[in-house]
Scaffold this motif. Structure first.
Motif, PDB file in Angstrom:
ATOM      1  N   UNK A  19      -7.215 -17.277   0.810  1.00 39.97           N
ATOM      2  CA  UNK A  19      -6.321 -17.877   1.809  1.00 39.97           C
ATOM      3  C   UNK A  19      -6.335 -17.060   3.097  1.00 39.97           C
ATOM      4  N   UNK A  20      -6.429 -15.740   2.982  1.00 37.94           N
ATOM      5  CA  UNK A  20      -6.510 -14.896   4.189  1.00 37.94           C
ATOM      6  C   UNK A  20      -7.773 -15.224   4.992  1.00 37.94           C
ATOM      7  N   UNK A  21      -8.899 -15.381   4.302  1.00 37.52           N
ATOM      8  CA  UNK A  21     -10.159 -15.728   4.973  1.00 37.52           C
ATOM      9  C   UNK A  21     -10.064 -17.122   5.599  1.00 37.52           C
ATOM     10  N   UNK A  22      -9.574 -18.078   4.823  1.00 36.58           N
ATOM     11  CA  UNK A  22      -9.474 -19.466   5.299  1.00 36.58           C
ATOM     12  C   UNK A  22      -8.553 -19.576   6.507  1.00 36.58           C
ATOM     13  N   UNK A  23      -7.434 -18.874   6.475  1.00 33.30           N
ATOM     14  CA  UNK A  23      -6.472 -18.940   7.577  1.00 33.30           C
ATOM     15  C   UNK A  23      -7.060 -18.352   8.845  1.00 33.30           C
ATOM     16  N   UNK A  24      -7.819 -17.292   8.696  1.00 35.24           N
ATOM     17  CA  UNK A  24      -8.494 -16.691   9.851  1.00 35.24           C
ATOM     18  C   UNK A  24      -9.476 -17.692  10.466  1.00 35.24           C
ATOM     19  N   UNK A  25     -10.178 -18.436   9.604  1.00 35.31           N
ATOM     20  CA  UNK A  25     -11.163 -19.413  10.081  1.00 35.31           C
ATOM     21  C   UNK A  25     -10.525 -20.564  10.855  1.00 35.31           C
ATOM     22  N   UNK A  26      -9.261 -20.901  10.526  1.00 36.83           N
ATOM     23  CA  UNK A  26      -8.600 -22.002  11.248  1.00 36.83           C
ATOM     24  C   UNK A  26      -7.783 -21.485  12.440  1.00 36.83           C
ATOM     25  N   UNK A  27      -7.818 -20.179  12.673  1.00 36.51           N
ATOM     26  CA  UNK A  27      -7.109 -19.611  13.818  1.00 36.51           C
ATOM     27  C   UNK A  27      -5.625 -19.413  13.609  1.00 36.51           C
ATOM     28  N   UNK A  28      -5.200 -19.414  12.366  1.00 31.46           N
ATOM     29  CA  UNK A  28      -3.789 -19.219  12.059  1.00 31.46           C
ATOM     30  C   UNK A  28      -3.500 -17.804  11.587  1.00 31.46           C
ATOM     31  N   UNK A  29      -2.340 -17.643  11.009  1.00 29.32           N
ATOM     32  CA  UNK A  29      -1.948 -16.353  10.448  1.00 29.32           C
ATOM     33  C   UNK A  29      -1.317 -16.607   9.093  1.00 29.32           C
ATOM     34  N   UNK A  30      -1.734 -15.829   8.101  1.00 31.59           N
ATOM     35  CA  UNK A  30      -1.148 -15.949   6.774  1.00 31.59           C
ATOM     36  C   UNK A  30      -0.073 -14.879   6.627  1.00 31.59           C
ATOM     37  N   UNK A  31       1.014 -15.226   5.987  1.00 26.16           N
ATOM     38  CA  UNK A  31       2.030 -14.240   5.647  1.00 26.16           C
ATOM     39  C   UNK A  31       1.589 -13.623   4.322  1.00 26.16           C
ATOM     40  N   UNK A  32       0.802 -12.547   4.400  1.00 23.39           N
ATOM     41  CA  UNK A  32       0.241 -11.922   3.195  1.00 23.39           C
ATOM     42  C   UNK A  32       1.329 -11.442   2.241  1.00 23.39           C
ATOM     43  N   UNK A  60       1.693 -19.930   4.256  1.00 22.33           N
ATOM     44  CA  UNK A  60       2.571 -19.230   3.319  1.00 22.33           C
ATOM     45  C   UNK A  60       2.152 -19.562   1.895  1.00 22.33           C
ATOM     46  N   UNK A  61       2.116 -18.535   1.048  1.00 23.54           N
ATOM     47  CA  UNK A  61       1.779 -18.721  -0.368  1.00 23.54           C
ATOM     48  C   UNK A  61       3.054 -18.724  -1.208  1.00 23.54           C
ATOM     49  N   UNK A  62       3.140 -19.642  -2.148  1.00 15.97           N
ATOM     50  CA  UNK A  62       4.249 -19.673  -3.103  1.00 15.97           C
ATOM     51  C   UNK A  62       3.665 -19.881  -4.497  1.00 15.97           C
ATOM     52  N   UNK A  63       4.197 -19.163  -5.484  1.00 12.87           N
ATOM     53  CA  UNK A  63       3.598 -19.184  -6.819  1.00 12.87           C
ATOM     54  C   UNK A  63       4.679 -18.991  -7.876  1.00 12.87           C
ATOM     55  N   UNK A  64       4.615 -19.773  -8.947  1.00  9.92           N
ATOM     56  CA  UNK A  64       5.564 -19.650 -10.055  1.00  9.92           C
ATOM     57  C   UNK A  64       4.985 -18.911 -11.269  1.00  9.92           C
ATOM     58  N   UNK A  65       3.765 -18.462 -11.182  1.00 15.23           N
ATOM     59  CA  UNK A  65       3.096 -17.738 -12.273  1.00 15.23           C
ATOM     60  C   UNK A  65       3.189 -18.480 -13.603  1.00 15.23           C
ATOM     61  N   UNK A  66       2.870 -19.745 -13.551  1.00 17.10           N
ATOM     62  CA  UNK A  66       2.806 -20.524 -14.788  1.00 17.10           C
ATOM     63  C   UNK A  66       4.147 -21.028 -15.289  1.00 17.10           C
ATOM     64  N   UNK A  67       5.243 -20.660 -14.638  1.00 19.09           N
ATOM     65  CA  UNK A  67       6.561 -21.130 -15.060  1.00 19.09           C
ATOM     66  C   UNK A  67       6.675 -22.619 -14.736  1.00 19.09           C
ATOM     67  N   UNK A  68       6.799 -23.440 -15.774  1.00 19.04           N
ATOM     68  CA  UNK A  68       6.850 -24.889 -15.546  1.00 19.04           C
ATOM     69  C   UNK A  68       8.240 -25.361 -15.130  1.00 19.04           C
ATOM     70  N   UNK A  69       9.226 -24.469 -15.214  1.00 19.17           N
ATOM     71  CA  UNK A  69      10.558 -24.795 -14.700  1.00 19.17           C
ATOM     72  C   UNK A  69      10.597 -24.369 -13.233  1.00 19.17           C
ATOM     73  N   UNK A  70      11.745 -24.490 -12.613  1.00 18.75           N
ATOM     74  CA  UNK A  70      11.858 -24.144 -11.197  1.00 18.75           C
ATOM     75  C   UNK A  70      11.871 -22.632 -11.050  1.00 18.75           C
ATOM     76  N   UNK A  71      10.712 -22.073 -10.696  1.00 21.18           N
ATOM     77  CA  UNK A  71      10.566 -20.630 -10.572  1.00 21.18           C
ATOM     78  C   UNK A  71      10.780 -20.145  -9.153  1.00 21.18           C
ATOM     79  N   UNK A  72      10.499 -18.865  -8.927  1.00 20.44           N
ATOM     80  CA  UNK A  72      10.762 -18.244  -7.621  1.00 20.44           C
ATOM     81  C   UNK A  72       9.906 -18.842  -6.507  1.00 20.44           C
ATOM     82  N   UNK A  73       8.682 -19.262  -6.819  1.00 20.90           N
ATOM     83  CA  UNK A  73       7.831 -19.887  -5.807  1.00 20.90           C
ATOM     84  C   UNK A  73       8.402 -21.215  -5.339  1.00 20.90           C
ATOM     85  N   UNK A  74       8.860 -22.016  -6.300  1.00 19.40           N
ATOM     86  CA  UNK A  74       9.451 -23.311  -5.937  1.00 19.40           C
ATOM     87  C   UNK A  74      10.777 -23.124  -5.198  1.00 19.40           C
ATOM     88  N   UNK A  75      11.557 -22.119  -5.595  1.00 17.67           N
ATOM     89  CA  UNK A  75      12.831 -21.842  -4.899  1.00 17.67           C
ATOM     90  C   UNK A  75      12.558 -21.480  -3.440  1.00 17.67           C
TER      91      UNK A  75
END
Length: 190
Positions: A19-32, A60-75
Motif C-alpha cells: 500500500x505504501x508503494x501503491x500510494x506513492x505511485x498515485x501521488x497520495x500519502x499513506x498513514x503508515x 488509510x489501512x484498517x484491519x480486524x485480524x480475522x475477527x469476524x465480529x466488529x473488531x478494531x479495524x471496523x470500529x
C-alpha cells in the motif's frame, strides 16, 4: 477543503509495504501508522493524522485480524466514514477466507491479472460468480453509503501477482479505480 480518503481493509506487514508503494505511485500519502494486524489506532486518532498530512488523497489501512465480529479495524473505519472532517472517496475491500461474514457488494474488482471486472474476487484474486466480497473487515460497509467499493484479493500477495518487487500493481490499480469511479460519480451527481 476536506482531505479525501481511501480506506483499505488490510493492514498486515505485506499489505503495508504494498500500500505504501501503491500510494506513492498515485501521488497520495499513506498513514503508515494506521497499519496493524489488528488496527491499533482509533478512528479519531487516524482522522487527526489525515488532517495533518499535506497530501491528497490519503490512504488509510484498517484491519480486524480475522475477527469476524466488529473488531478494531471496523470500529476505526466506522468513525472515519461518519466523520464530517474528511471526505471518503471509497474503500478497497480486501477478500479473506472468512466464512462467518455477510460480505459487501463491490462496484468492481481488480483480479490478480490487473483486470477490472464486474464481480467480486476471492483471496487469491480470482473472479467469483457474484458481486459479494467476503472479508473480516468489510461487513460494516453495509451500514454506510460508501461512494465506491473496489474489491481485491490479499494485498501484496495474490499468488505473487501483487508483490512489492513488481511494484504492487493490483493494489495500485485498485486505488486508481477508486479515484476514477469517485470522480465519475461526482460529475454525474452535479
Amino acid at each position: 477543503m476536506k482531505k479525501r480518503v481511501i480506506l483499505v481493509t488490510d493492514g498486515d506487514l505485506n499489505a503495508k509495504k504494498a500500500i505504501e508503494i501503491a500510494t506513492q505511485k498515485i501521488g497520495g500519502r499513506v498513514i503508515s501508522r494506521s497499519a496493524g494486524n489488528p488496527t491499533l489506532l482509533s478512528g479519531e486518532e487516524i482522522i487527526e493524522l489525515i488532517k495533518e498530512t499535506p497530501y491528497d488523497p490519503v490512504v488509510v489501512m484498517v484491519d480486524d485480524r480475522g475477527n469476524t465480529h466488529r473488531g478494531s479495524g471496523e470500529e476505526a473505519m466506522a468513525q472515519i466514514l461518519k466523520s464530517n472532517d474528511v471526505e471518503v472517496m471509497g474503500v478497497v475491500a480486501v477478500a479473506a477466507n472468512s466464512s462467518r461474514v455477510t460480505g459487501v457488494e463491490v462496484d468492481v474488482s481488480i483480479d490478480n491479472q490487473g483486470n477490472v471486472i464486474d464481480y467480486a474476487v476471492d483471496k487469491d484474486g480470482y473472479a467469483k460468480d457474484d458481486k459479494i466480497i467476503k472479508g473480516d473487515t468489510v461487513d460494516i460497509l453495509n451500514d454506510y453509503d460508501v461512494p465506491v467499493i473496489v474489491g481485491v484479493g490479499d494485498v501484496g500477495k495474490m499468488e505473487g501477482q501483487d508483490d512489492v518487487e513488481f511494484g504492487a500493481p493490483i493494489i495500485t490499480k485498485a486505488l486508481e479505480e477508486v479515484i476514477k469511479l469517485y470522480e465519475t460519480k461526482k460529475k454525474i451527481n452535479k
